[in-house]
Design a protein around this motif. Structure first.
Motif, short mmCIF file in Angstrom:
data_model
loop_
_atom_site.label_atom_id
_atom_site.label_comp_id
_atom_site.label_asym_id
_atom_site.label_seq_id
_atom_site.Cartn_x
_atom_site.Cartn_y
_atom_site.Cartn_z
N THR A 132 0.83 -1.13 0.08
CA THR A 132 -0.20 -0.11 -0.02
C THR A 132 0.51 1.20 0.21
N LEU A 166 -0.08 3.81 1.68
CA LEU A 166 -0.99 4.37 2.41
C LEU A 166 0.01 4.26 4.04
N ASN A 167 0.78 4.56 4.19
CA ASN A 167 1.71 4.11 5.26
C ASN A 167 1.39 4.68 6.67
N ASN A 168 0.89 5.77 6.15
CA ASN A 168 0.64 6.73 7.52
C ASN A 168 -0.49 8.17 6.66
N LEU A 169 -1.41 7.86 7.89
CA LEU A 169 -2.15 9.16 7.37
C LEU A 169 -1.55 9.93 6.84
N SER A 170 -0.29 10.24 6.65
CA SER A 170 0.36 11.95 6.33
C SER A 170 1.23 11.94 5.02
N ASP A 171 0.85 10.47 4.42
CA ASP A 171 1.16 10.44 2.95
C ASP A 171 0.39 10.58 2.09
N PRO A 181 -3.18 12.67 2.74
CA PRO A 181 -4.10 12.39 3.80
C PRO A 181 -5.88 12.45 3.41
N ALA A 197 -6.09 9.61 2.97
CA ALA A 197 -6.35 8.68 3.31
C ALA A 197 -7.73 8.29 4.26
N GLN A 198 -8.18 9.97 4.10
CA GLN A 198 -9.86 9.69 4.98
C GLN A 198 -10.45 9.78 4.17
N SER A 200 -10.34 6.41 2.35
CA SER A 200 -9.93 5.22 1.97
C SER A 200 -10.39 5.39 3.49
N LEU A 201 -10.59 5.69 5.02
CA LEU A 201 -11.42 5.52 5.79
C LEU A 201 -12.82 5.29 5.69
N LEU A 228 -11.15 2.24 -3.64
CA LEU A 228 -9.63 1.81 -2.27
C LEU A 228 -8.92 1.28 -2.98
N GLU A 284 -5.35 2.98 -2.34
CA GLU A 284 -4.62 2.33 -1.63
C GLU A 284 -3.78 1.93 -1.56
N ASP A 285 -3.28 1.13 -3.34
CA ASP A 285 -2.51 0.28 -2.91
C ASP A 285 -1.47 0.98 -4.11
#
Lengths: 474, 301
Positions: free
Chosen positions: B34, B36-41, B43, B46-47, B49-50, B259, B263-264
């Protein structure tokens, strides 16, 4: 008489030349020795020809009049301003990186793993546990008569409460950690101030002798570089060579005396923290830049803000779920029971109500009182779509998602800014090194130059010696 | 600009650092699968994806709700089917019983059969889905009707234990609830209820009252219509659930694709970047290694 006098003059010139070239060679040697010393400013011998005296056409040789320390005041000032900004961003980058890890959850679990994530309801973060809490109510709505579905609801509620507790806990721990770092930083700053005052005390004396001053100045510049990463300071160089250090107009170092920063515990708005003040008049030090400001900003704004928003999640959940739950009927006819303890409404202490913990049958799924009704279970699960957060602007998951997005983008901002300022710093540092740094090529060339000059001077001495011998043997 | 030894080294080191950082990031993206290993990668991603993940988990729940609701509805459908055919048969018997060609004895035999139908209808009214009585409204724990029997054990009356009018619902997609139960009240209680009509028919047959038997024919067909209407309702709801389920399946497939895009790790892209970065790193290392140690010192004796 005239011949010996001329010869003596020649010897004297030769002696001075040897001395001067030797001094220059020593300086070169010192430069080479310090080629890798951090903050070393390369030195150059300024040579001047010595006046031949009245009527003297021939000069009196050479003298090293000044050992020049190669340094640019302008670049120093630029570097220190940059240091302050960079210090703040680097600190924030570091802190936000840590905070981010508190909130990292299923984000980026990779959709390849999605299957496992959904089937076996993992998703360890708050967003996942909220989601599973709502879904547990749906499961109960499917079998409102079931004890097992009730157990699942309670378990998910406790898991969600725990997740909130943990996030809260980790935020508080980070806050305490930052507070300790503030105290530590202040101690380091005080140490630097003392050493700066000590150097100031030596400066007027040292300037009478030669050479020692350059080392003191290097030390001082290093200390000022270090200090400027931590706090925003202004420097004023006095006529006598001493440097005064000021912070928001307040003297920190004046002459040979230093005014320390002191820390004291204060509590405001329910938050305790270490306040930084000036030791002399006790007024609060306003720190606007540098590492220390990053620490204080994260401790007093960033973390309390995140904490407060987690609390809002807790309050919202407790209130909303309880309102609906109280109107419902449990499996054995209990009514008016709270699902969450209504007295515990912060992220730190949110918990399932005593009545629910004592007896699962007190979990109400039914609206009309019959055990087969799932009205309340559906209504509670329906809360996930209700905009009860942020003054009715967002759902609880939306609210939390925004919070995560903000943590992520602030962290990214800090990373970008810190990266940019590191780059600026490197550029300025390169320009500084261009002035003050030792180039081995330079020094090698100088070495050849002074060596040859020394050899030539020695040669002149021996020629004059020969001359004198010839004269004596005449 | 005058370039000093330290500058050259510092620049080399910081370039190597940056290059190595990028290599590590690509490597990390590849090994974790992926980006997205961190939120900051990223943001925003990430939001997103959540939110998508939440949505997908909800879909999973809706599928469960639909499966459960569909099971309930299918049992209702089967039960109503049986009731309908039972009442069709009862209608046939009533026609025979109303006919003058039948004698009293034969009418008694028909009455016995109708009594069996009554017992069977009582059984059907007690149909259970996973232990829950489906015709009891929200009162699912106990059988909805209680038979009052005389000394010989014949049912004389059926009493309601509790209100059977409650509706039971399932959330089949966001905010959309479908009623899944047919409340017993609509079928088994009131003037033209299944029980009452059967008891009246039986009594008319026992009393050999052909006129009464004749008049119960109308009531029988009204009950049959009511059952048929309920069955239609159940069928429509099953349909709706199936449509919703298909929709959910399709949307979640699309969401999973979105997604994945967020993410991937894009393997081809990342591997290419990694190769390029590795080349840069190698070049920096080898040029640094050959340039930095050299100075004029090497050439003067």
């Amino acid at each position: 008489m005239a011949i010996t006098s001329a010869a003596n003059q020649g010897l004297e010139i030769g002696r001075r030349a040897l001395q001067a070239q030797q001094a220059a060679l020593n300086l070169t040697s010192n430069n080479v020795a310090n080629a890798n010393t951090q903050g070393y400013s390369r030195r150059r011998a300024n040579m001047e020809s010595v006046d031949g005296g009245p009527g003297g056409r021939v000069g009196n040789g050479v003298d090293v009049t000044l050992i020049e320390r190669m340094r640019s005041r302008f670049l120093d000032a630029q570097a220190r301003t940059e240091n302050q900004v960079r210090g703040r961003w680097e600190e924030l980058e570091h802190i936000l990186g840590g905070l981010e890890s508190i909130f990292n959850e299923t984000v980026g679990a990779g959709s390849s793993e999605a299957g496992t994530v959904f089937n076996e309801p993992s998703g360890a973060g708050l967003s996942g546990s909220l989601n599973r809490f709502w879904n547990a109510w749906q499961d109960l709505a499917n079998v409102p008569e079931s004890g097992a579905a009730r157990a699942a609801v309670r378990q998910e509620a406790e898991f969600m409460a725990n997740t909130l507790h943990q996030s809260h806990q980790r935020l508080q721990e980070s806050r305490v950690q930052l507070d300790n770092e503030v105290v530590g930083e202040v101690e380091v700053i005080n140490g630097i101030l003392d050493r700066l005052a000590g150097i100031n005390a030596q400066i007027p004396r040292a300037s009478f002798g030669r050479g020692g001053l350059a080392d003191l100045e290097d030390q001082r510049d290093n200390l000022l570089d270090e200090l400027s990463q931590k706090v925003d300071v202004a420097l004023v160089e006095q006529d006598n060579g001493q440097v005064s250090v000021l912070m928001s107009g307040h003297n920190l170092v004046a002459g040979a005396s230093a005014v320390h920063l002191v820390t004291r515990q204060v509590t405001s708005g329910g938050l305790s923290g270490t306040q930084v003040a000036f030791a002399d008049d006790g007024s609060v030090a306003q720190i606007r830049s540098g590492r220390l400001s990053g620490l204080i900003e994260a401790r007093d704004q960033l973390i309390p803000d995140l904490s407060r928003r987690l609390d809002e999640v807790a309050v919202g959940m407790v209130e909303q779920v309880n309102i609906i739950h109280r109107a419902g009927t449990g499996l054995t006819g209990s009514t008016g029971v709270n699902f969450f303890d209504p007295t515990q409404t912060t992220a730190a202490n949110i918990s399932v109500d005593e009545a629910i913990r004592a007896d699962l049958n007190n979990i109400a799924a039914s609206q009309d009182g019959n055990t087969g009704d799932n009205g309340v279970a559906l209504a509670i699960s329906g809360l996930r779509n209700k905009r009860f957060m942020a003054g009715g602007a967002s759902t609880v998951e939306g609210f939390y998602g925004t919070l995560l997005g903000e943590v992520g983008s602030r962290s990214k901002e800090a990373q970008t800014m810190a990266g940019n300022h590191r780059l600026f710093s490197t550029q300025i540092e390169n320009r500084r090194l261009s002035v003050q740094g030792v180039s081995l090529n330079d020094e090698a060339a100088q070495l050849v130059l002074f060596q040859r000059a020394y050899q030539a001077a020695a040669r002149t001495v021996s020629v004059i010696d020969d001359l004198m011998e010839t004269t004596i043997n005449m | 600009m005058r370039v000093t030894t330290q500058m050259a080294v510092d620049t080399l080191v910081s370039n190597l650092d940056r290059s190595f950082e990028r290599i590590t990031r690509y490597q990390n993206n590849l090994s974790s699968g992926t980006r997205l290993n961190n939120l900051s990668d990223d943001p925003a991603a990430a939001q997103r994806s959540l939110a998508l993940r939440t949505e997908l988990r909800n879909f999973e729940q809706f599928r469960k709700n639909i499966d459960d609701g569909a099971g309930w509805l299918q049992l209702s459908e089967a039960t109503l089917n049986e009731m309908e055919s039972l009442f069709v048969e009862a209608g046939g018997l009533a026609v025979q019983g109303a006919s003058d060609t039948y004698n009293t004895q034969q009418r008694q035999a028909i009455a016995d059969q109708i009594d069996q139908f009554l017992e069977h209808t009582l059984n059907l009214s007690e149909a259970r889905y996973r232990g829950r009585y489906i015709f009891g409204g929200t009162q699912t724990a106990d059988p909805p009707y209680e038979a009052v029997r005389d000394e010989s054990g014949t049912i004389t009356e059926l009493r309601t234990r509790a209100d059977t009018s409650g509706s039971i619902e399932r959330e089949v997609s966001d905010g959309i609830v479908l009623q899944i139960n047919i409340p017993g009240k609509e079928l088994f209680e009131g003037e033209d209820s299944a029980f009452r009509v059967l008891i009246e028919l039986r009594e008319a047959l026992r009393a050999d009252d052909t006129r009464q038997v004749q008049s119960s024919l109308g009531a029988l067909s009204r009950v049959r219509e009511q059952i048929s209407a309920s069955r239609g309702l159940v069928g429509a709801r099953v349909n709706r659930m199936e449509i919703t389920r298909n929709l959910i399946d399709r949307v979640s497939a699309e969401m999973t694709a979105v997604l994945s895009a967020d993410e991937d790790t894009d393997l081809a892209d990342t591997i290419l970047n990694l190769r390029q970065e590795q080349d840069v790193f190698q070049a920096a290392l080898s040029s640094g290694g050959s340039v930095v140690p050299q100075s004029l010192m090497d050439f003067i004796g």
